[in-house]
Design a protein around this motif. Structure first.
Motif, PDB file in Angstrom:
ATOM      1  N   PHE A 276      12.771 -32.280  -2.647  1.00 43.71           N
ATOM      2  CA  PHE A 276      13.694 -33.394  -2.894  1.00 43.71           C
ATOM      3  C   PHE A 276      13.392 -34.068  -4.233  1.00 43.71           C
ATOM      4  CE2 PHE A 276      15.973 -35.054   1.075  1.00 43.71           C
ATOM      5  CZ  PHE A 276      15.980 -33.824   1.703  1.00 43.71           C
ATOM      6  N   ASP A 277      12.105 -34.223  -4.538  1.00 43.18           N
ATOM      7  CA  ASP A 277      11.651 -34.960  -5.725  1.00 43.18           C
ATOM      8  C   ASP A 277      11.795 -34.086  -6.969  1.00 43.18           C
ATOM      9  OD1 ASP A 277      10.473 -36.765  -7.477  1.00 43.18           O
ATOM     10  OD2 ASP A 277       8.435 -36.343  -6.804  1.00 43.18           O
TER      11      ASP A 277
ATOM     12  N   GLU B 177      18.566 -38.347  -6.091  1.00 41.02           N
ATOM     13  CA  GLU B 177      17.863 -37.156  -5.608  1.00 41.02           C
ATOM     14  C   GLU B 177      18.078 -36.979  -4.110  1.00 41.02           C
ATOM     15  OE1 GLU B 177      13.932 -36.808  -8.482  1.00 41.02           O
ATOM     16  OE2 GLU B 177      13.946 -38.320  -6.901  1.00 41.02           O
TER      17      GLU B 177
ATOM     18  N   ILE C 215      11.401 -40.415  -4.231  1.00 46.12           N
ATOM     19  CA  ILE C 215      12.763 -39.891  -4.175  1.00 46.12           C
ATOM     20  C   ILE C 215      13.716 -41.061  -4.385  1.00 46.12           C
ATOM     21  CG2 ILE C 215      14.515 -38.763  -2.739  1.00 46.12           C
ATOM     22  CD1 ILE C 215      12.190 -37.455  -1.184  1.00 46.12           C
TER      23      ILE C 215
END
Length: 204
Positions: free
Chosen positions: A92-93, A104, A100
């Protein structure tokens, strides 16, 4: 290995249904709204709903690893979710900031919940490619599957093979040229040729 899809459903239930209040300093800008409308399948109303929920849960505008794990662990109480959560969080990051942000978050949610099967497989490849080398090695696949077993906890006892055996079997099937590394094309082709694995990773 359907846990990624399960986490998205759980997160939607817990985050999108939050209260109406959110920090004014994190107001959704027009540019952000246009970008997300153009790059996700969500409507403006849905984006604003996600935004309210996200900032109710994360007043700073950043979802930390700690908060991420807190949400995750609620749905896998019998296992250890930390390691698998690290892998999902890393994927995700996108800018490797350690947090996050909303953009994102929503881009990842869009792919994993409503993206095409091809997009979901591309996302899964990034998660398995732990060192971001562009290929997946057996050791990386083993780590991911080991993390899944740990997260499932007692449920993992129903598995008929060990994480190592399972990873080796899947890897050997996908490694078409037998060079010990899976390219993105090999990974996606291997997933598409394995009906069970395809359903697990795409939710189809």
């Amino acid at each position: 290995m359907a846990v990624t899809h399960s986490w998205i459903i759980c997160t939607r239930n817990s985050t999108a249904s939050m209260g109406k209040a959110f920090s004014k300093q994190h107001k959704l800008t027009d540019d952000e709204l246009v970008f997300l409308k153009n790059n996700t399948s969500f409507t403006e109303e849905q984006i604003r709903e996600w935004h309210r929920g996200f900032h109710q849960d994360c007043p700073s505008g950043q979802l930390s690893r700690k908060k991420f794990i807190e949400v995750y662990k609620q749905f896998f109480p019998t296992g250890k979710a930390e390691t698998f959560c690290d892998h999902v969080f890393r994927t995700f990051d996108q800018d490797n900031s350690g947090y996050i942000d909303f953009k994102e978050f929503l881009l990842a949610i869009n792919v994993t919940s409503s993206g095409t099967p091809e997009q979901k497989l591309n996302w899964a490849f990034k998660m398995y490619d732990i060192d971001n080398s562009g290929t997946i090695e057996l050791s990386e696949m083993t780590k991911i599957i080991q993390a899944i077993y740990e997260m499932l906890g007692a449920d993992a006892n129903q598995m008929q093979d060990t994480p190592e055996d399972r990873a080796k079997r899947i890897f050997q099937k996908m490694d078409e040229n037998k060079d010990g590394a899976l390219t993105q094309d090999e990974f996606i082709h291997g997933c598409k040729s394995d009906e069970d694995l395809y359903k697990i990773l795409t939710g189809s």
